[in-house]
Design an enzyme around this catalytic site. Structure first.
Site, PDB file in Angstrom:
ATOM      1  CG  ASP A  10      -1.786   1.252   1.326  1.00 47.90           C
ATOM      2  OD1 ASP A  10      -2.429   1.576   0.310  1.00 47.90           O
ATOM      3  OD2 ASP A  10      -1.818   1.926   2.380  1.00 47.90           O
ATOM      4  CB  SER A  11       0.164   4.825  -0.580  1.00 46.95           C
ATOM      5  OG  SER A  11      -0.914   4.960   0.332  1.00 46.95           O
ATOM      6  CB  CYS A  73      -3.077   0.679  -2.457  1.00 49.87           C
ATOM      7  SG  CYS A  73      -3.063   2.426  -2.860  1.00 49.87           S
ATOM      8  CD  GLU A 152       0.321   6.863   5.855  1.00 51.99           C
ATOM      9  OE1 GLU A 152       1.541   6.860   6.070  1.00 51.99           O
ATOM     10  OE2 GLU A 152      -0.310   5.836   5.525  1.00 51.99           O
ATOM     11  CB  CYS A 184      -9.370   5.063   0.363  1.00 47.50           C
ATOM     12  SG  CYS A 184      -7.719   5.444   1.013  1.00 47.50           S
TER      13      CYS A 184
HETATM   14  N1  DGL Z   1      -4.732   3.456   0.712  1.00 48.41           N
HETATM   15  C1  DGL Z   1      -4.871   3.946  -0.573  1.00 48.41           C
HETATM   16  C2  DGL Z   1      -6.134   3.532  -1.286  1.00 48.41           C
HETATM   17  O1  DGL Z   1      -6.657   2.492  -0.990  1.00 48.41           O
HETATM   18  C3  DGL Z   1      -4.322   5.277  -1.005  1.00 48.41           C
HETATM   19  C4  DGL Z   1      -4.207   6.387  -0.067  1.00 48.41           C
HETATM   20  C5  DGL Z   1      -3.283   7.448  -0.599  1.00 48.41           C
HETATM   21  O2  DGL Z   1      -2.082   7.206  -0.581  1.00 48.41           O
HETATM   22  O3  DGL Z   1      -3.790   8.500  -1.031  1.00 48.41           O
HETATM   23  O4  DGL Z   1      -6.602   4.198  -2.170  1.00 48.41           O
END
Ligand code: DGL
Length: 263
Positions: A10-11, A73, A152, A184
Site C-alpha cells: 500500500d502507499s 491500495c 498516517e 480507500c
Molecule cells: N490506501 C490507498 C487507497 O486504498 C491510497 C491512499 C493514498 O495514498 O492516497 O486508495
C-alpha cells in the site's frame, strides 16, 4: 503447496486493513507488508507517478521471494494493476476496487456514496465499474479529504479526525443513501467516526477487505500455492520511508491484532 510469503503493498498504513483480513482468513500464510511511506499519499498524484511507485514496490516484494502480491491500495490498483499483471505474468496479482458492485446490488434506496481518493474516483477503472453495476443507482462520489493524512499520523482517534469525517460525511447522510462504500484502504481506520456521524440512520458501511481475502484464498487453491497447514508463518514489514516508519507499521499491525474492533 508453497510456504513462500504473500506480499501486501500500500502507499502507507492503509493496506493494514487488508493485511488484517488476510491474517484472519489465512493463518498459515507468511505475509510481507510493504508500506511505501515515502511517496504517500498517492491520491492526488498522476497515474504515471503512481504506476512507477507500484512497480518499485512489486519489484522489491519479488526480490523478497513472494509467491503472490496483493495491491492493498485502491489508488495503486486503478493506476497500475493492468501493467503490473502484464509485467509479472507468471505471478498472481490481486487488486482492490471499491465495493461498488455489492453496494449497488443490495441498495434499497438506489442511492449510494463512494468515499475514495481523487485519483480512484476519476480513474477509467472506477468509471467502468460504476457504468457496469450502477445502472439505476445514483452513485455519489466523495473524496475523503484529509483522511489519509490522519491515519498516517496516528490521529484517527482524535477530535480532529471526527471533525474531518463530519465535514466530509455529514452533508450526505440525509441525502437518501443507504450505503457508504469505503474505497480507500486507509478509511476503515476512521470507521468509528463514520459510525458516529451516521448515528441511528439506516446506512451500511461497506469495504473490500474481507472479499479480497476470500479472493486470495481462492487463488491460492486454484494455483495450488497455499502454505502447508503446519507452516509456522512469519510476518515482516518493509517501507521505503526508513526504519522509524517501518517500526510504526509494525506497531500499528500489533495494535490492530490486539483490538478486534478497531476497524
Ligand atoms: N490506501 C490507498 C487507497 O486504498 C491510497 C491512499 C493514498 O495514498 O492516497 O486508495
Amino acid at each position: 503447496m508453497n510456504n513462500a510469503p504473500i506480499g501486501v503493498y500500500d502507499s502507507g498504513f492503509g493496506g493494514l486493513s487488508v493485511w488484517r483480513e488476510l491474517r484472519r482468513l489465512l493463518p498459515s500464510e507468511s505475509l510481507i507488508y510493504l508500506g511505501d511511506g515515502k511517496n504517500c499519499p498517492y491520491g492526488g498524484r498522476s497515474r504515471e507517478d503512481i504506476e512507477a511507485f507500484a512497480f518499485e514496490a512489486v519489484e522489491r516484494l519479488v526480490r523478497e521471494g513472494v509467491k503472490m502480491v496483493v495491491v492493498g491500495c485502491n489508488t495503486a490498483t486503478t493506476a497500475a494493476v493492468g501493467a503490473l499483471r502484464e509485467h509479472w505474468s507468471d505471478m498472481p496479482i490481486v487488486g482492490l476496487e471499491p465495493a461498488v458492485k455489492p453496494a449497488c446490488q443490495t441498495s434499497r434506496t438506489r442511492r449510494i456514496a463512494v468515499l475514495a481518493t481523487q485519483h480512484s474516483l476519476s480513474s477509467d477503472m472506477f468509471l467502468a465499474t460504476a457504468m457496469r453495476y450502477a445502472e439505476g443507482v445514483d452513485v455519489v462520489k466523495i473524496v475523503g479529504e484529509g483522511f489519509v493524512e490522519l491515519v498516517e499520523e496516528d490521529r484517527e482517534g482524535s477530535a480532529e479526525a471526527l471533525a474531518a469525517v463530519r465535514r466530509v460525511v455529514g452533508p450526505i447522510v440525509d441525502s437518501g443513501i443507504d450505503k457508504i462504500v469505503l474505497g480507500c484502504t486507509h478509511y476503515p481506520f476512521l470507521k468509528p467516526h463514520i459510525r458516529e456521524v451516521i448515528g441511528d440512520r439506516d446506512i451500511d458501511i461497506v469495504d473490500s477487505g474481507e472479499a479480497v481475502a476470500r479472493r486470495v484464498k481462492w487463488l491460492l487453491e486454484r494455483y495450488d500455492i497455499a502454505a502447508a497447514e503446519d507452516n509456522a508463518p512469519r510476518h515482516r514489514f518493509l517501507s521505503f520511508a526508513g526504519e522509524e516508519y517501518r517500526r510504526r507499521l509494525e506497531l500499528k499491525a500489533e495494535k490492530i491484532l490486539a483490538s478486534d474492533d478497531t476497524l
